[in-house]
Design a protein around this motif. Structure first.
Motif, PDB file in Angstrom:
ATOM      1  N   GLU A  66       0.823  -1.206   0.000  1.00  0.00           N
ATOM      2  CA  GLU A  66       0.000   0.000   0.000  1.00  0.00           C
ATOM      3  C   GLU A  66       0.864   1.265   0.000  1.00  0.00           C
ATOM      4  N   ILE A  67       2.019   1.214   0.688  1.00  0.00           N
ATOM      5  CA  ILE A  67       2.924   2.361   0.674  1.00  0.00           C
ATOM      6  C   ILE A  67       3.411   2.627  -0.746  1.00  0.00           C
ATOM      7  N   ARG A  73       0.786  10.038  -1.326  1.00  0.00           N
ATOM      8  CA  ARG A  73      -0.062  10.219  -0.141  1.00  0.00           C
ATOM      9  C   ARG A  73       0.793  10.190   1.124  1.00  0.00           C
ATOM     10  N   PHE A  74       1.709   9.264   1.195  1.00  0.00           N
ATOM     11  CA  PHE A  74       2.586   9.127   2.355  1.00  0.00           C
ATOM     12  C   PHE A  74       3.571  10.299   2.440  1.00  0.00           C
ATOM     13  N   ILE A  75       4.155  10.649   1.292  1.00  0.00           N
ATOM     14  CA  ILE A  75       5.205  11.672   1.272  1.00  0.00           C
ATOM     15  C   ILE A  75       4.657  13.040   1.670  1.00  0.00           C
ATOM     16  N   ARG A  76       3.406  13.336   1.292  1.00  0.00           N
ATOM     17  CA  ARG A  76       2.876  14.663   1.612  1.00  0.00           C
ATOM     18  C   ARG A  76       2.618  14.842   3.116  1.00  0.00           C
ATOM     19  N   PHE A  77       2.531  13.752   3.861  1.00  0.00           N
ATOM     20  CA  PHE A  77       2.501  13.849   5.319  1.00  0.00           C
ATOM     21  C   PHE A  77       3.923  13.917   5.882  1.00  0.00           C
ATOM     22  N   LEU A  78       4.797  13.069   5.335  1.00  0.00           N
ATOM     23  CA  LEU A  78       6.110  12.873   5.923  1.00  0.00           C
ATOM     24  C   LEU A  78       7.032  14.079   5.798  1.00  0.00           C
ATOM     25  N   VAL A  79       7.180  14.627   4.594  1.00  0.00           N
ATOM     26  CA  VAL A  79       8.157  15.699   4.383  1.00  0.00           C
ATOM     27  C   VAL A  79       7.873  16.898   5.281  1.00  0.00           C
ATOM     28  N   PRO A  80       6.633  17.398   5.332  1.00  0.00           N
ATOM     29  CA  PRO A  80       6.370  18.493   6.281  1.00  0.00           C
ATOM     30  C   PRO A  80       6.570  18.063   7.733  1.00  0.00           C
ATOM     31  N   GLY A  81       6.251  16.796   8.034  1.00  0.00           N
ATOM     32  CA  GLY A  81       6.428  16.306   9.404  1.00  0.00           C
ATOM     33  C   GLY A  81       7.872  16.348   9.842  1.00  0.00           C
ATOM     34  N   LEU A  82       8.774  15.920   8.963  1.00  0.00           N
ATOM     35  CA  LEU A  82      10.197  15.951   9.290  1.00  0.00           C
ATOM     36  C   LEU A  82      10.684  17.389   9.475  1.00  0.00           C
ATOM     37  N   THR A 163      -9.208   1.886   3.495  1.00  0.00           N
ATOM     38  CA  THR A 163      -9.034   0.565   4.084  1.00  0.00           C
ATOM     39  C   THR A 163      -8.037   0.666   5.234  1.00  0.00           C
ATOM     40  N   LYS A 164      -8.051  -0.336   6.098  1.00  0.00           N
ATOM     41  CA  LYS A 164      -7.136  -0.304   7.243  1.00  0.00           C
ATOM     42  C   LYS A 164      -5.678  -0.303   6.787  1.00  0.00           C
ATOM     43  N   SER A 165      -5.376  -0.995   5.701  1.00  0.00           N
ATOM     44  CA  SER A 165      -3.998  -1.037   5.204  1.00  0.00           C
ATOM     45  C   SER A 165      -3.582   0.308   4.616  1.00  0.00           C
ATOM     46  N   GLU A 166      -4.500   0.994   3.922  1.00  0.00           N
ATOM     47  CA  GLU A 166      -4.195   2.315   3.373  1.00  0.00           C
ATOM     48  C   GLU A 166      -3.925   3.313   4.494  1.00  0.00           C
ATOM     49  N   THR A 167      -4.738   3.255   5.544  1.00  0.00           N
ATOM     50  CA  THR A 167      -4.538   4.149   6.682  1.00  0.00           C
ATOM     51  C   THR A 167      -3.201   3.878   7.351  1.00  0.00           C
ATOM     52  N   ARG A 168      -2.923   2.624   7.588  1.00  0.00           N
ATOM     53  CA  ARG A 168      -1.674   2.258   8.257  1.00  0.00           C
ATOM     54  C   ARG A 168      -0.457   2.574   7.386  1.00  0.00           C
ATOM     55  N   ALA A 169      -0.624   2.523   6.079  1.00  0.00           N
ATOM     56  CA  ALA A 169       0.486   2.807   5.164  1.00  0.00           C
ATOM     57  C   ALA A 169       0.926   4.259   5.235  1.00  0.00           C
ATOM     58  N   VAL A 170       0.106   5.124   5.795  1.00  0.00           N
ATOM     59  CA  VAL A 170       0.501   6.511   6.055  1.00  0.00           C
ATOM     60  C   VAL A 170       0.963   6.663   7.504  1.00  0.00           C
ATOM     61  N   LEU A 171       0.149   6.188   8.442  1.00  0.00           N
ATOM     62  CA  LEU A 171       0.399   6.429   9.860  1.00  0.00           C
ATOM     63  C   LEU A 171       1.668   5.747  10.359  1.00  0.00           C
ATOM     64  N   GLN A 172       1.863   4.475  10.002  1.00  0.00           N
ATOM     65  CA  GLN A 172       3.003   3.732  10.555  1.00  0.00           C
ATOM     66  C   GLN A 172       4.350   4.276  10.086  1.00  0.00           C
ATOM     67  N   PRO A 173       4.586   4.414   8.771  1.00  0.00           N
ATOM     68  CA  PRO A 173       5.889   4.960   8.368  1.00  0.00           C
ATOM     69  C   PRO A 173       6.098   6.406   8.802  1.00  0.00           C
ATOM     70  N   PHE A 174       5.022   7.185   8.886  1.00  0.00           N
ATOM     71  CA  PHE A 174       5.141   8.554   9.403  1.00  0.00           C
ATOM     72  C   PHE A 174       5.702   8.525  10.817  1.00  0.00           C
ATOM     73  N   ASN A 175       5.097   7.698  11.680  1.00  0.00           N
ATOM     74  CA  ASN A 175       5.559   7.612  13.060  1.00  0.00           C
ATOM     75  C   ASN A 175       6.987   7.096  13.144  1.00  0.00           C
ATOM     76  N   VAL A 176       7.297   6.065  12.343  1.00  0.00           N
ATOM     77  CA  VAL A 176       8.637   5.470  12.393  1.00  0.00           C
ATOM     78  C   VAL A 176       9.703   6.503  12.026  1.00  0.00           C
ATOM     79  N   LEU A 177       9.487   7.242  10.954  1.00  0.00           N
ATOM     80  CA  LEU A 177      10.507   8.169  10.486  1.00  0.00           C
ATOM     81  C   LEU A 177      10.610   9.411  11.382  1.00  0.00           C
ATOM     82  N   ILE A 178       9.498   9.867  11.934  1.00  0.00           N
ATOM     83  CA  ILE A 178       9.560  10.963  12.899  1.00  0.00           C
ATOM     84  C   ILE A 178      10.328  10.505  14.140  1.00  0.00           C
ATOM     85  N   LEU A 179      10.083   9.266  14.570  1.00  0.00           N
ATOM     86  CA  LEU A 179      10.758   8.749  15.758  1.00  0.00           C
ATOM     87  C   LEU A 179      12.237   8.475  15.491  1.00  0.00           C
TER      88      LEU A 179
END
Length: 247
Positions: A66-67, A73-82, A163-179
């Protein structure tokens, strides 16, 4: 290292690992209380952050398809987050982190309490790339300033009828890379000394095993069930943050 310390480290790792495997976030909420009994705050946070990364990588693997299917979708959350993490650290000089955490806790409690027990869940399906980026940025800022990077993204993503996998494909890597950013900063602060590394060796096996159990439960959830879980988890996060700040 005595038996009491080993017990609390194993229990904290198991609790945090399970919720990480189940929901992709919330590790600190469930693990930090155990760790603070036997470790000072900086070492406890350092262990929680690193355990969250190691357990979270397992969750990233199960949604890798899904990632890769929705990288933008994932990158537009992650880059500003970092970018937001160092901004949050800078804000620590001008704001009170405790007051900020209480305000976030109240927001999470109101949201989770309102939507968590409703029959019909909210559904916001329109594409909002700029708003998504803003949520990511604020998540990073809150992570740097108050250690709650996953709170706002969890709340926002629970609105999405994905779907649960689509949601997790954003939330999980976002959290991992911020952490990972957090772990790096803590490393340069000297948090990972011999005491912390010994604690990590004790905690790691139970944390990884518990994460696998959580992933197994995640796989059995329906898409709606996972969205409801995220909403209830925001409520639990809010209560946990509020209690830790007031008591």
């Amino acid at each position: 290292m005595n038996g009491e310390m080993i017990t609390f480290l194993v229990l904290g790792a198991a609790a945090g690992g399970f919720i990480n495997g189940l929901a992709g976030t919330g590790t600190a909420l469930f693990a930090l209380g155990f760790y603070l009994v036997v470790l000072d705050p900086m070492r406890a946070v350092a262990i929680v952050a690193l355990m969250s990364v190691l357990a979270g990588l397992q969750g990233v693997w199960i949604v890798r398809t899904e990632i890769l299917a929705h990288p933008a979708r994932f990158i537009r959350f992650l880059v500003p987050g970092l970018a937001g993490v160092p901004l949050g650290l800078m804000l620590l000089d001008v704001i009170d982190a405790g007051t900020l955490r209480i305000a976030i806790a109240v927001l999470l409690i109101l949201y989770g309490g309102y939507f968590g027990f409703r029959t019909a869940l909210p559904a916001f399906s329109r594409e909002t790339p700029f708003l998504d980026g803003g949520i990511g940025l604020i998540g990073g800022v809150l992570g740097g300033a108050a250690g709650v990077s996953g709170a706002l993204p969890s709340m926002w993503l629970s609105l999405r009828p994905w779907t649960k996998s689509e949601t997790r494909a954003v939330l999980q890597p976002f959290n991992v890379l911020i952490l990972i950013t957090t772990v790096t900063l803590l490393f340069f602060k000297g948090a990972y000394d011999q005491t912390a590394l010994r604690a990590l060796v004790v905690a790691l096996p139970s944390g990884l095993i518990a994460a696998q159990i959580g992933i197994t439960v995640f796989k059995s959830l329906s898409d709606t069930g996972f969205r409801r879980l995220l909403i209830l988890l925001t409520l639990a996060m809010g209560v946990g943050i509020l209690v830790s700040e007031l008591f």
